[in-house]
Each structure stands twice: as C-alpha cells, then as structure tokens.
Design a protein around this motif. Sequence first.
Motif, short mmCIF file in Angstrom:
data_model
loop_
_atom_site.label_atom_id
_atom_site.label_comp_id
_atom_site.label_asym_id
_atom_site.label_seq_id
_atom_site.Cartn_x
_atom_site.Cartn_y
_atom_site.Cartn_z
N THR A 1 0.40 -1.17 0.12
CA THR A 1 0.00 0.00 0.09
C THR A 1 1.04 1.43 0.10
N THR B 1 1.48 2.09 -3.87
CA THR B 1 0.51 2.20 -4.57
C THR B 1 0.03 3.29 -4.83
N GLN C 1 -4.49 3.64 -7.37
CA GLN C 1 -5.59 3.96 -6.08
C GLN C 1 -6.49 2.96 -6.50
N GLU D 1 -5.91 -0.55 -4.98
CA GLU D 1 -5.85 -1.20 -3.27
C GLU D 1 -6.44 -1.73 -2.93
N ILE E 1 -1.60 0.15 6.68
CA ILE E 1 -2.88 0.83 5.39
C ILE E 1 -4.22 1.91 6.25
N MET F 1 -3.12 4.37 2.67
CA MET F 1 -4.60 4.09 1.58
C MET F 1 -5.07 5.88 1.57
#
Lengths: 203, 795
Positions: free
Chosen positions: B300, B303, B307, B310, B347, B351
């Motif tokens: 994550t 990324t 997105q 994810e 995460i 994220m």
Amino acid sequence: MHIVIKLFGVPLSCPITNSMNIWFSCFLFIIVTPAHIVRLYDRFEALDKEKTGHLRPQDFGAINRLAMNPIGDRIIGAFFSPGQETVDFHSFVRILAHFRPADKKHPKDPSMPEPVNSRTSKLKFAFQLYDQDKDGKISRAELLQVLRSMLEMQVTEEQLESIADRTIQEADLDNDDAISFEEFRKSLEKVNIDHKMSIRFLR
Amino acid sequence: MSMSDSLVSCGHLDPVIAQGSTQCREARPCIHKASQRMSSDLGSGPPSSCMHIQWDLKGKTKLSLNQHSYSEMLYEHNSRDQELVRLTELITQLLVELNHSLTSVIPESALLILIGWILGGIIYGADKMQTFTLTPTVFFFYLLPQVILDAGYFMPNKLFFSNMGAILVYAVIGTCWNAATVGLGLWGCWLGGAMGDIDIGLLQFLLFGSLIAAVDPVAVIAVFEEVHVNEVLFIMVFGESLLNDGVTVVLFNVFDAFVSLGGAEIDAVEIIKGIISFFVVAFGGSLVGIIFALLISLLTRCTKNIQIIEPGFIFILGYLSYLTAEMLSLSAILSIVFCGICCQKYINANMDERSVTTVRYVMKVFANGSETIIFVFLGISAIDPAVWVWNTGFILLTLLFIFVFRFIGVFLLTWILNKYRLVPLEFIDQVVMSYGGLRGAVAYGLVAMLDENKFKEKNLMVSTTLIVVYFTVMLQGITMKPLVTWLKVKRAAVTELTLAEKIQNRTFDHMLVAIEDISGQIGHNYMRDKWHNFEERWLCWFLMKPSARKSRDYIFNIFHQLNLKDAMSYVKEGERRGSLAFVRNETKADVDFNKKFRASFSEIMPDIMADNMGPDHVPLSSILQDIVPSVCLVMHEQDLTMRESEDFNAHHLLQQHLYRGRKQHRHRYSRSHLETNRDENEVQEIFQRTMRSRLESFKSAKMGVAPAKKIQTKHQKKDKPQKMPNGNSSDKSKNHPYGDKGTCSLLFTSLLHYMKWLTRPPQLRGHQPPVVCIIIQSHSKAISGICLILENRLD
C-alpha cells in the motif's frame, strides 16, 4: 495498618531527602504498600522531566489524556495545596492514597487519626473539588461551574441554571442556598463511596 | 440496518452460474448434482422472476424485480432449489429486518439456525435427501476466512495486546483443560457403562474433546453483539476464541495421527512431537500472518498510482496468508488474524480515504454474508436423518461436561490470573465469560472432516456436535442478555437517584479516570514504551508513506478536526444568511499561518474537499449533527411549571448530556455497525473546552502583566507565592486553582507538543488553499492566543 518498614527492601536511587519523605510517610500511616510506593515513585520520576524532585502544573499538563477529562484541571489543582506551586512525592502519594479501597477488616481505632482513605476523607476530597474558594460551602456559582464543565455544550444556560437550582434544593437543608459539607455528605449517604472512589490497584 | 449489509450476499450466491458458465466449481458439487437431478425430475417452465437486492454504499436497500437474461441460464441449470434458498433467505431477512425488536431478544444466529431448519425441512421434503450440507471444504476455504479477516482487521489493537497475557492463558491452557477434561470425563463415563455399547476408545474421546472444546469466534461475535459487555470482558472472550485455533488444530491433528497409529504405538516420543508441533504450528502460523501483513503494508505504500485496485490487494493477500498457512500445515486462522491485526494501522494510514472506506465496507459485507450462510447451513445440515444417531448418555454427558468444565476452568484460571493482573476480573465478568463460551461452526467443520473408517462412531459425534452447537448458540445466546441484566441489577440500587447523586457519580467516574492517568497505572510499561519507540522509529519509516507519517500527530488531528467543525458551522451560518460575503468583512487577526510556522499545510491537511470524508474516515456530516444545538426543553414546558416537570426535565437533561467517562465506552467491535464513535466527538469537545479555558486564563493573565515579562517555566523558589498582580489573584484562584503561572505554563506545554510537530517539516510551500484562510479567521480565539504565545516565545 501501617507499612512494616522491614519489608521495604527495595533500594531506591533517589536523593536522600526524598527517601526521608518515604519513611516519613510510612510513619504517617499512609496505607500504601511498599511495592506500590516503588511504582508510584517511578511514575513520579517519569512525570518529573527536569528532575527537580517536585512536580509542577505543567508536568501534569504533559499528560495528554488529562486534557480530555472535563474535571482534569480541577484534579491537577487538588494536588497543589493553596499557595504552593509544587508538589513533592510525599504529597503526591498522600493525594493518591485517598483512592485506596478502605480497609474493612480492621476496626476503627478512635485514638488514631482518621485514615486517608476513609469514607469521610474521600468525601472531603470530592467536596474540595467543587469548593474552589475553600469557604466550606459549595455556592450556586461553583456548582454552575462544575456542571458547565461536565455537560455537553448543547445545554443552554437556562437549563444549566435550572439543574443547579434543583440540585441545591434537594440537598440544602438549612436553606442558605449553598451546600455545606454535612449536607453534601448526607446527600450521598446511599452511594457506595468506597466502590466509586477507589482504584483497585492501590489495594 | 443490521441485516442490510448481509442482504447482498444473497444476490450473488452463484456468480459462476450467473456468468453463464456451465462449469461448476468444485466447491459446490452437491448443488450442481442436485440441480442436474432436479432438471430431470421436475418439468419444464422458466422461473417467473428473480428477486434482486441491490445495495449501495450508503446502506440503503432497493428491491428490484428483474427479469434478467441470465434467468434463462439459471433455468438451464434448473436451479430452482437455489432460488428457493435465496428467496427464503431474502424473505426471512426482510421479516427480521422489520422485527428489529425480535433480534434484541433472540440473537440473529439463533434465528438463522431456525431458518436453516425450516429450509432444510423444505429441501428434504422436496428431495427426500439432504442435498445441502456444510461441507468442510466450503466452510474452511470459502466461508471462514472472511469472518476471521474481518475480526482481525477491526480488532482494537491496544486492548488486545494489553490483555494478551490473559487471552493467551485462556486460549491455550483453557482449551487444553477443556479438551482433556471433556475427553477424559466422557471416557470415564463410557467405561462406567453410561453410554451403552459403542465402538470407541480413549483416543477418540480425546479427539472429540479437543474439537468440541474450542470456543467459536463466529458464535461469540454473533451473541456478544447484542449483549453489551465491557471492553475487557469482550476482548477476553473474543481473543480467546480467535487464538484457540492454534491449540485446536494441533490437538486435532495429533489425536488424529494417534488414532491412525493405534493405541499401542504411542510413546513419549510421539507425545513430545505433539507438544513441539504445537509451538511450530502456532508460532509458524502467526509468523506467516505477520509476513503477509508486512507485505500488504509495503504494497500500500507503493500504490499511489493504482489506487482503484488497492482494496483488492488487501483481500487477496489476506486470503493468501490463510491459504499459505494451510498449505504449510500451520494454523491458518492464526495467520489471517495476525495479518489483519498487524496491517490495519499501516494500510489505514497509507491508503486513500476512499480505498479505506471500500475495504471496511466490503470486509463487513463479506463477513456478514459468510456468517449468515454459515448459520443457515448449520441449520440445514441438521435435517438429515442419515446423520442422526441418538445416544442419550453421550449427548447429555457432553453437554453437561462442556458446561461445567468451562465454568471450572474459567474460574480457576481467573483466580490465578487475578494475582498478576492490575485490574482484576470480577465475579460477574467470570460468569459471563464462562457462559459465553459458545461452540459453533468450527467444531462442526472439524467433526465433519473425520474419516468414517477410522471413526466408527462418526455420526454419533456429528449429531452430538450439532446438538452442542444448537444448545450453546440458541439457548445460551438467548439467555445471555437476561443473565447479564439480572446479575447487574442485583448489585445496583433500586431507588431512583437524586440529581446530586447522579452528578456526583459522574464526577467520581471522571475523577477515577483522571487519577488513573496521573498515576499511570494503565499503560505505563517499560516494554510497551520500548516497543512504541521502536515502532515509531523504524516500522513507520519503513511501512508508511511519508505523507501519512506526518499526519499522525494526535493533537494536530484533534485541532484539525475542530477547525473543520468550526469552518463547517461557519459556512453553514453563512449560507443561512445568504452569502459568505460577511466573512471577508471580519476584522479578525489575519494570520499568515504559513509564514508563522513554516509548515506545509496543503501537504499535511488531507483534502477536505473529498466527498464527505474526514481525516479519521468519519463522515463529516455526522460530526456536524453534533453542532446543531438541541431545542431548549425549558421553553416548551413553560405552561407546565410544575415541580414534577422541572424535576423530570432536570433528570432528563442530566441523563442525556452528561459527558460519559472513559470507562463507560462500549466495546468498539461490531459486525454490522461502522458508525463513528460518539466518544471521539465527546473527547474532542472536552479537549477543545479545556484548551480554550486554559487559553482564556492565559490571556487574561497576560493582560494584567507588563509586556516585557517573560513566561517563567522554572520556579526559582518553591514557597514564594507567584509574582502576578495581586488584584486579580483572588479572582483567578476561582477559575485556576493552581495560579496563573501554572495556567500559562500548562497551556504552553500542551501547545509545545503541537508546535514541536509543526516545526519538524522543513519545506516551505507557497500554495495555501483558500479554505485555510476561512478556518483561520473563524477560529480567532485560539489562533490569536497561539500567536501571542509564539510571539512571546520565539522572540
């Protein structure tokens, strides 16, 4: 009831004045066991970042979670006697000893001074939280202050005042529009103070 | 609301078939066969319609009757039975939704089992044999992982790890105790002849004991969701149910191997091997989970440009951890639990807001769906006469033993634990913990995996397991809530409390929390601090995105949320008045925040223009609702100025609006609710007020002092009273018990924390979003106060 000093075998690396305080508090029947004293001393040292041997209000302020307590500032104030700006370890433990569960097994000895964690002492501590100007009575204004801090912001002034009025009406027996310590104690006679005002670790 | 997220599961039971593929997945051989048989049995005729429930992210459900083209494909596979299943599920869930009061009495799981029975009856009646059962493969590979991943991902970590010792004791020693006592007890009774003549031996009893001893996480969540117990108690039972899988798997495999070997070949070597295998399985499983957690966090981190997929990674890697552990014969449940537990923090930080929301909702969807299916199938599996073997002695003794030995085990272990715990577990907690030891589908899955040739009495064991599961889930589930209420009511006072008592009780709560914080009892731990430091320095640097690391500061987050709240209410006010033009006319202190602090706000402050999302993944609309002041009750009651109405009002007000202390927070884990915690808003409000009051006192202190005076943070003499002007001191002592110097230094310290954070980021960026200006202008008091302090301090 009091600490047996010979059990106190744990060495403390502290200045001589502080250890004197600890022995002194033992003699004063502050009923905290040796292991707890060590733990509390560790905590005291952790709070006392500048290693002066005393705690000041900003040391308490460093505890972030107190800022999230509605009466956090009042509790901090309770540690400091009027006029004093610092609190040493002796007083620190003394205040905390208020929160020890009462010793039900040993009968009360009238000759000895009132133990710190008896029901009366605990109630006195709670009373002092309200009574900021130390005149022995909780006036309407003081009660309003406490209520204001403990109620959500949605509550309006009129609602607050009505609650304060009703509370004083319920508890005030001599109609002086304030709550004295006796009235305070009487209004809480059904509440199990020992259960409510004790931290179990201080057993 | 509680059922809506599980409704979607029905609409997508058979995605494979929906796509028109004629291949059936191995996982559902029975369904496929059944449908084939049915197509030959029943006549032709397309199904009239299919019901679909669609569910969008806002939680509303829409029913739409659909004549889909794939209904013909469905007909081709003649899955009338599937429709039946789906239809009945839908209808029943709708009914349950309507009867929300029903679920507060009977837990959902019990209702689902009932539905399973009805469905099973229908299917059996139609088919003359049970075509659906909960096969171990389906259960262990397709239904269970989601539930456990959900449990791990939403686990309250702090609570879990601070009670880890106790949880491990219960999970390992408690389960071993249960297994041993139940197995040996049953064996003793068999020797004594209470069960009649059955072909069984000591090892088989021990095996049975080990699989029936495990507390089931699915059942525990399902029941405890209705019964609101305190956090510690909940985490104990819940944690135990998750971690005991390590023990169960080992015991099960060990005894299975022993049974294959035969009784004669067991010697000390084998037993030692068994014990070692426990350690290998348990720690190996956890290690696999942790490795995958690291992998997910790292992933994550990188990324940023993809997105949109994810969320998919989280689920895939989570499931992969499960499969990997299973492949290596390690404990798969432990693996996926630790994967969820360890990765959640990173995460969530790494994220994007929307991905986090997606993950949370989809995880709940899957978990709810799986749980529903598990319980329904547990019910269906019962309606199969081929499986039922009744042996009164065996069954009744099993029930008795698991009940009694659970109580004994818990009380014994708690007695030992209380000697070492800071906050001991009370009697009522122990009772609830023993009573809450529910068995569920895991036990059933394990028993269904037994080999019939080795275990002649497999059917007996299956029947017993089913009965045990029903007993615990239904009976204990239904009676749990009344039991808890009854036990608590016995202690509390029956009379109505006076106002003074109510206020005082709450004051005591707050007092206790404050004293606990001061004395540092809970949380002040050398090891914990060390871990914290290690984690902050190394792990966060490695696993979190740089931008995520910056926005982690707690006080800043609170400050930021408060600002957002203020800004929102300001804008609302503006809209009400017609325009925002009045904002620009304010002559407030126009502070150039950037220049003052040299911080890069646009980088730090998350994009508040994102749709309805706040920094803590809390929809801002819910925060706003708290700002709208409630209607003044007193106004409406003016015509009834009677004593009773005033009394009632006062009591009602207190009930509604007193701040709850920290101890009254409920456990935060819930299968079906993702709401924001009311406690967070309360905490923020209190924090804001404390800061404001400290600021006020500081400002008023400053006004009375000569400007050249520096803030003293060190007291030179401890017994000399403060040097503040005398005229104000008596006034101030009312508000500021520890004097003005104390106040300003207190304020200073709390803001120092914030400032230290702000001065950390080095770059200066010129871009300042316009919204920041509004925020600054509207939050005038706090900001001007901060400026005052800074001017004083930085010069």
